[in-house]
Write a protein that holds these residues in place. Structure first.
Motif, PDB file in Angstrom:
ATOM      1  N   UNK A  42       2.711   9.449   9.705  1.00 20.17           N
ATOM      2  CA  UNK A  42       2.678  10.092   8.393  1.00 20.17           C
ATOM      3  C   UNK A  42       2.255   9.046   7.367  1.00 20.17           C
ATOM      4  N   UNK A  43       1.910   9.507   6.171  1.00 20.34           N
ATOM      5  CA  UNK A  43       1.503   8.555   5.124  1.00 20.34           C
ATOM      6  C   UNK A  43       2.628   7.579   4.811  1.00 20.34           C
ATOM      7  N   UNK A  44       3.867   8.041   4.758  1.00 22.71           N
ATOM      8  CA  UNK A  44       4.974   7.124   4.440  1.00 22.71           C
ATOM      9  C   UNK A  44       5.157   6.101   5.560  1.00 22.71           C
ATOM     10  N   UNK A  45       4.989   6.516   6.819  1.00 21.98           N
ATOM     11  CA  UNK A  45       5.085   5.567   7.935  1.00 21.98           C
ATOM     12  C   UNK A  45       3.960   4.534   7.871  1.00 21.98           C
ATOM     13  N   UNK A  46       2.764   4.986   7.524  1.00 10.27           N
ATOM     14  CA  UNK A  46       1.632   4.057   7.381  1.00 10.27           C
ATOM     15  C   UNK A  46       1.890   3.037   6.278  1.00 10.27           C
ATOM     16  N   UNK A  47       2.390   3.503   5.152  1.00  8.53           N
ATOM     17  CA  UNK A  47       2.671   2.599   4.024  1.00  8.53           C
ATOM     18  C   UNK A  47       3.750   1.584   4.381  1.00  8.53           C
ATOM     19  N   UNK A  48       4.814   2.054   5.057  1.00  3.39           N
ATOM     20  CA  UNK A  48       5.859   1.127   5.471  1.00  3.39           C
ATOM     21  C   UNK A  48       5.344   0.094   6.463  1.00  3.39           C
ATOM     22  N   UNK A  49       4.526   0.530   7.425  1.00  2.00           N
ATOM     23  CA  UNK A  49       3.956  -0.389   8.395  1.00  2.00           C
ATOM     24  C   UNK A  49       3.045  -1.400   7.705  1.00  2.00           C
ATOM     25  N   UNK A  50       2.252  -0.938   6.743  1.00  3.22           N
ATOM     26  CA  UNK A  50       1.360  -1.843   6.009  1.00  3.22           C
ATOM     27  C   UNK A  50       2.183  -2.864   5.216  1.00  3.22           C
ATOM     28  N   UNK A  51       3.280  -2.416   4.605  1.00  2.00           N
ATOM     29  CA  UNK A  51       4.120  -3.329   3.827  1.00  2.00           C
ATOM     30  C   UNK A  51       4.757  -4.395   4.699  1.00  2.00           C
ATOM     31  N   UNK A  52       5.087  -4.050   5.957  1.00  2.00           N
ATOM     32  CA  UNK A  52       5.690  -5.021   6.874  1.00  2.00           C
ATOM     33  C   UNK A  52       4.682  -6.082   7.291  1.00  2.00           C
ATOM     34  N   UNK A  53       3.398  -5.723   7.348  1.00  2.00           N
ATOM     35  CA  UNK A  53       2.372  -6.679   7.775  1.00  2.00           C
ATOM     36  C   UNK A  53       2.104  -7.619   6.670  1.00  2.00           C
TER      37      UNK A  53
END
Length: 113
Positions: free
Chosen positions: A102-113
């Motif tokens: 989902x968009x929220x999962x993508x954003x969280x994953x991007x923030x972790x990187x």
């Protein structure tokens, strides 16, 4: 489950578009993800050391071709897929494609990187 045919070293693509690298080792072949889990380097351009270790060409991260473990950085694990012979032809079981994030999962994953 998805299967890819393993004929020779190189890049193979599953029916759903995922790419994998077939690597020749002393006792046959290994099938691994086509990109490095560290920074998405092209593993088809990597090289095998000591008959069991794949080295990424970008940052020299090393991966065990039996387990996918990375002694360089243990949090990065390379996908290694089991081989099976069907009617005299090798195939790799590359499993189901990952579910779309989902968009929220993508954003969280991007923030972790």
């Amino acid at each position: 489950m998805s299967w890819v045919r393993v004929d020779a070293p190189g890049v193979v693509t599953s029916d759903d578009g995922r790419r994998f690298v077939v690597v020749a080792v002393d006792d046959g072949y290994r099938v691994v993800d086509a990109v490095c889990p560290h920074n998405r380097g092209p593993l088809e351009q990597g090289w095998v050391r000591d008959g069991r270790t794949l080295v990424c060409p970008w940052h020299w991260y090393r991966f065990d071709l039996d387990t996918g473990a990375c002694p360089t950085s243990p949090q990065h694990v390379l996908g290694v897929y089991p081989l099976r012979e069907v009617d005299g032809v090798l195939h790799a079981d590359v499993g189901d494609p990952p579910r779309a994030l989902s968009w929220s999962e993508r954003l969280r994953a991007h923030a972790r990187e």
